[in-house]
Design a protein around this motif. Structure first.
Motif, PDB file in Angstrom:
ATOM      1  N   VAL A  96       0.823  -1.205   0.000  1.00 40.16           N
ATOM      2  CA  VAL A  96       0.000   0.000   0.000  1.00 40.16           C
ATOM      3  C   VAL A  96       0.862   1.262   0.000  1.00 40.16           C
ATOM      4  CG1 VAL A  96      -1.561   1.379   1.424  1.00 40.16           C
ATOM      5  CG2 VAL A  96      -2.053  -1.027   1.035  1.00 40.16           C
ATOM      6  N   MET A  97       1.919   1.280   0.818  1.00 38.13           N
ATOM      7  CA  MET A  97       2.743   2.484   0.925  1.00 38.13           C
ATOM      8  C   MET A  97       3.456   2.830  -0.381  1.00 38.13           C
ATOM      9  SD  MET A  97       4.429   2.370   4.731  1.00 38.13           S
ATOM     10  CE  MET A  97       5.269   0.807   4.429  1.00 38.13           C
ATOM     11  N   ARG A  98       3.637   1.839  -1.242  1.00 36.44           N
ATOM     12  CA  ARG A  98       4.356   2.061  -2.500  1.00 36.44           C
ATOM     13  C   ARG A  98       3.426   2.115  -3.712  1.00 36.44           C
ATOM     14  NH1 ARG A  98       9.280  -2.275  -1.384  1.00 36.44           N
ATOM     15  NH2 ARG A  98      10.196  -1.147   0.396  1.00 36.44           N
ATOM     16  N   MET A  99       2.137   1.959  -3.469  1.00 33.64           N
ATOM     17  CA  MET A  99       1.173   1.902  -4.565  1.00 33.64           C
ATOM     18  C   MET A  99       0.725   3.317  -4.944  1.00 33.64           C
ATOM     19  SD  MET A  99      -2.353  -0.326  -4.705  1.00 33.64           S
ATOM     20  CE  MET A  99      -1.463  -1.879  -4.479  1.00 33.64           C
ATOM     21  N   SER A 100       0.901   3.656  -6.212  1.00 33.86           N
ATOM     22  CA  SER A 100       0.476   4.974  -6.675  1.00 33.86           C
ATOM     23  C   SER A 100      -1.032   4.986  -6.928  1.00 33.86           C
ATOM     24  CB  SER A 100       1.208   5.343  -7.960  1.00 33.86           C
ATOM     25  OG  SER A 100       0.769   4.522  -9.036  1.00 33.86           O
ATOM     26  N   GLN A 101      -1.576   6.182  -7.058  1.00 34.15           N
ATOM     27  CA  GLN A 101      -2.989   6.316  -7.405  1.00 34.15           C
ATOM     28  C   GLN A 101      -3.288   5.594  -8.715  1.00 34.15           C
ATOM     29  OE1 GLN A 101      -5.659   8.213  -5.834  1.00 34.15           O
ATOM     30  NE2 GLN A 101      -4.286   7.979  -4.084  1.00 34.15           N
ATOM     31  N   GLU A 102      -2.363   5.710  -9.658  1.00 35.30           N
ATOM     32  CA  GLU A 102      -2.538   5.069 -10.963  1.00 35.30           C
ATOM     33  C   GLU A 102      -2.513   3.550 -10.840  1.00 35.30           C
ATOM     34  OE1 GLU A 102      -0.880   5.608 -15.519  1.00 35.30           O
ATOM     35  OE2 GLU A 102       0.449   6.068 -13.832  1.00 35.30           O
ATOM     36  N   ASP A 103      -1.599   3.027  -9.993  1.00 34.83           N
ATOM     37  CA  ASP A 103      -1.534   1.578  -9.762  1.00 34.83           C
ATOM     38  C   ASP A 103      -2.871   1.060  -9.249  1.00 34.83           C
ATOM     39  OD1 ASP A 103       1.186   1.499 -10.425  1.00 34.83           O
ATOM     40  OD2 ASP A 103       1.821   1.808  -8.346  1.00 34.83           O
ATOM     41  N   PHE A 104      -3.468   1.832  -8.362  1.00 31.03           N
ATOM     42  CA  PHE A 104      -4.734   1.412  -7.757  1.00 31.03           C
ATOM     43  C   PHE A 104      -5.885   1.522  -8.756  1.00 31.03           C
ATOM     44  CE2 PHE A 104      -8.576   1.955  -5.195  1.00 31.03           C
ATOM     45  CZ  PHE A 104      -8.447   0.917  -4.291  1.00 31.03           C
ATOM     46  N   SER A 105      -5.996   2.681  -9.392  1.00 28.16           N
ATOM     47  CA  SER A 105      -7.146   2.918 -10.274  1.00 28.16           C
ATOM     48  C   SER A 105      -7.105   2.066 -11.532  1.00 28.16           C
ATOM     49  CB  SER A 105      -7.248   4.399 -10.633  1.00 28.16           C
ATOM     50  OG  SER A 105      -6.107   4.843 -11.324  1.00 28.16           O
ATOM     51  N   ASN A 106      -5.911   1.788 -12.071  1.00 23.66           N
ATOM     52  CA  ASN A 106      -5.830   0.979 -13.292  1.00 23.66           C
ATOM     53  C   ASN A 106      -6.413  -0.413 -13.082  1.00 23.66           C
ATOM     54  OD1 ASN A 106      -4.657   3.016 -14.756  1.00 23.66           O
ATOM     55  ND2 ASN A 106      -2.582   2.183 -14.689  1.00 23.66           N
ATOM     56  N   VAL A 107      -6.096  -1.025 -11.947  1.00 28.45           N
ATOM     57  CA  VAL A 107      -6.598  -2.369 -11.663  1.00 28.45           C
ATOM     58  C   VAL A 107      -8.104  -2.340 -11.446  1.00 28.45           C
ATOM     59  CG1 VAL A 107      -6.517  -4.289 -10.006  1.00 28.45           C
ATOM     60  CG2 VAL A 107      -4.391  -3.216 -10.795  1.00 28.45           C
ATOM     61  N   LEU A 108      -8.603  -1.340 -10.720  1.00 28.92           N
ATOM     62  CA  LEU A 108     -10.053  -1.244 -10.527  1.00 28.92           C
ATOM     63  C   LEU A 108     -10.777  -0.944 -11.831  1.00 28.92           C
ATOM     64  CD1 LEU A 108      -9.302  -1.164  -7.434  1.00 28.92           C
ATOM     65  CD2 LEU A 108     -11.380   0.206  -7.189  1.00 28.92           C
ATOM     66  N   ASN A 109     -10.174  -0.141 -12.688  1.00 24.25           N
ATOM     67  CA  ASN A 109     -10.823   0.208 -13.956  1.00 24.25           C
ATOM     68  C   ASN A 109     -11.066  -1.017 -14.826  1.00 24.25           C
ATOM     69  OD1 ASN A 109     -10.943   2.921 -13.334  1.00 24.25           O
ATOM     70  ND2 ASN A 109      -9.104   3.464 -14.470  1.00 24.25           N
ATOM     71  N   VAL A 110     -10.075  -1.901 -14.916  1.00 26.59           N
ATOM     72  CA  VAL A 110     -10.217  -3.102 -15.746  1.00 26.59           C
ATOM     73  C   VAL A 110     -11.100  -4.136 -15.048  1.00 26.59           C
ATOM     74  CG1 VAL A 110      -9.029  -5.030 -16.843  1.00 26.59           C
ATOM     75  CG2 VAL A 110      -8.010  -2.741 -16.902  1.00 26.59           C
ATOM     76  N   ASN A 111     -10.758  -4.459 -13.806  1.00 25.57           N
ATOM     77  CA  ASN A 111     -11.390  -5.589 -13.132  1.00 25.57           C
ATOM     78  C   ASN A 111     -12.828  -5.316 -12.689  1.00 25.57           C
ATOM     79  OD1 ASN A 111      -8.765  -6.422 -13.418  1.00 25.57           O
ATOM     80  ND2 ASN A 111      -8.402  -6.845 -11.260  1.00 25.57           N
ATOM     81  N   LEU A 112     -13.078  -4.121 -12.202  1.00 25.38           N
ATOM     82  CA  LEU A 112     -14.405  -3.808 -11.663  1.00 25.38           C
ATOM     83  C   LEU A 112     -15.239  -2.963 -12.627  1.00 25.38           C
ATOM     84  CD1 LEU A 112     -16.495  -3.919  -9.434  1.00 25.38           C
ATOM     85  CD2 LEU A 112     -15.272  -2.073  -8.260  1.00 25.38           C
TER      86      LEU A 112
END
Length: 244
Positions: A96-112
């Motif tokens: 979590v501490m190393r995860m960028s906003q883009e890292d988080f949103s990209n995965v949610l955008n595709v998967n969810l």
């Protein structure tokens, strides 16, 4: 029961999606394949070897207009959309501490969001048909969480909530919506794990082995042919997560 039905499988170029497409073809269904790149001609030939038809649509389902194109082209090609399987997904594992906003949103955008996009488009078709089956690929990580996978776990937990909500909305028209939550499955994703990590993972699984993509495909066919199961999450995980 699946003969001459139209089955759309997102992210069907490899792994679980590919196995699902082949299993439904073996059951007599016409298959609409999907990926972000060009069609896999070898897969199309293998599917058509079952005496059914295959059609490929290049689309990135995280974008609403591309998801619409996929579903609408499937309907235009075969006349109906009887089964939608939302399999497209990505990972980008970091703490979590190393995860960028883009890292988080990209995965949610595709998967969810991608799963939402195809469901929203197909729902109007299935409502008019007064029939249809939606199967969403979640993960046991969406049930348990996993260190280094906050984005992936959040997306797959979201898929479960989406599945249950859609099941409630569409049930009165004879449409079912369920999720499959695979555990450790032998795919390219698990091939990169070290032997030490694999053995540690197997130690958490009562059956002491990873599953196969065919195990997940069989679960999808089961859910697609049972008309009295909806709003459920079917774990395909060797007993790793046992719900009370």
């Amino acid at each position: 029961m699946l003969k001459d039905k139209t089955v759309v499988v997102t992210g069907s170029s490899r792994g679980i999606g590919r196995a699902i497409a082949l299993r439904f073809a073996a059951a007599g269904a016409n298959i609409v394949l999907n990926g972000r790149k060009e069609a896999d001609q070898a897969l199309i030939a293998e599917i058509e070897g079952f005496g059914v038809k295959a059609h490929f649509v290049a689309a990135d389902v995280q974008h609403h207009e591309e998801a619409q194109k996929l579903i609408n082209e499937a309907k235009a090609t075969f006349g109906s959309v009887d089964v939608l399987i939302n399999n497209a997904g990505i990972t980008n594992d970091k703490l979590v501490m190393r995860m960028s906003q883009e890292d988080f949103s990209n995965v949610l955008n595709v998967n969810l969001t991608g799963t939402f996009n195809t469901i929203q488009t197909v729902s109007s078709i299935m409502l008019k048909q007064k029939s249809g089956t939606i199967i969403n690929l979640s993960s046991v990580v969406g049930l348990t969480g996993n260190a280094g996978q906050a984005n992936y776990a959040a997306s797959k937990a979201g898929v479960i909530g989406l599945t249950k909500s859609v099941a409630r909305e569409l049930a009165s028209r004879g449409i079912t919506c369920n999720a499959i939550a695979p555990g450790y499955i032998d795919t390219e994703m698990t091939d990169v794990l070290s032997d030490k990590v694999k053995e540690a993972a197997k130690g958490q699984i009562p059956l002491k082995r990873f599953g196969s993509v065919e195990d997940v495909a069989e679960a999808a066919v089961f859910l697609a042919t049972n008309r009295y199961i909806t709003g459920q999450v079917l774990n395909v995980d060797g007993g790793m997560v046992m719900n009370g």
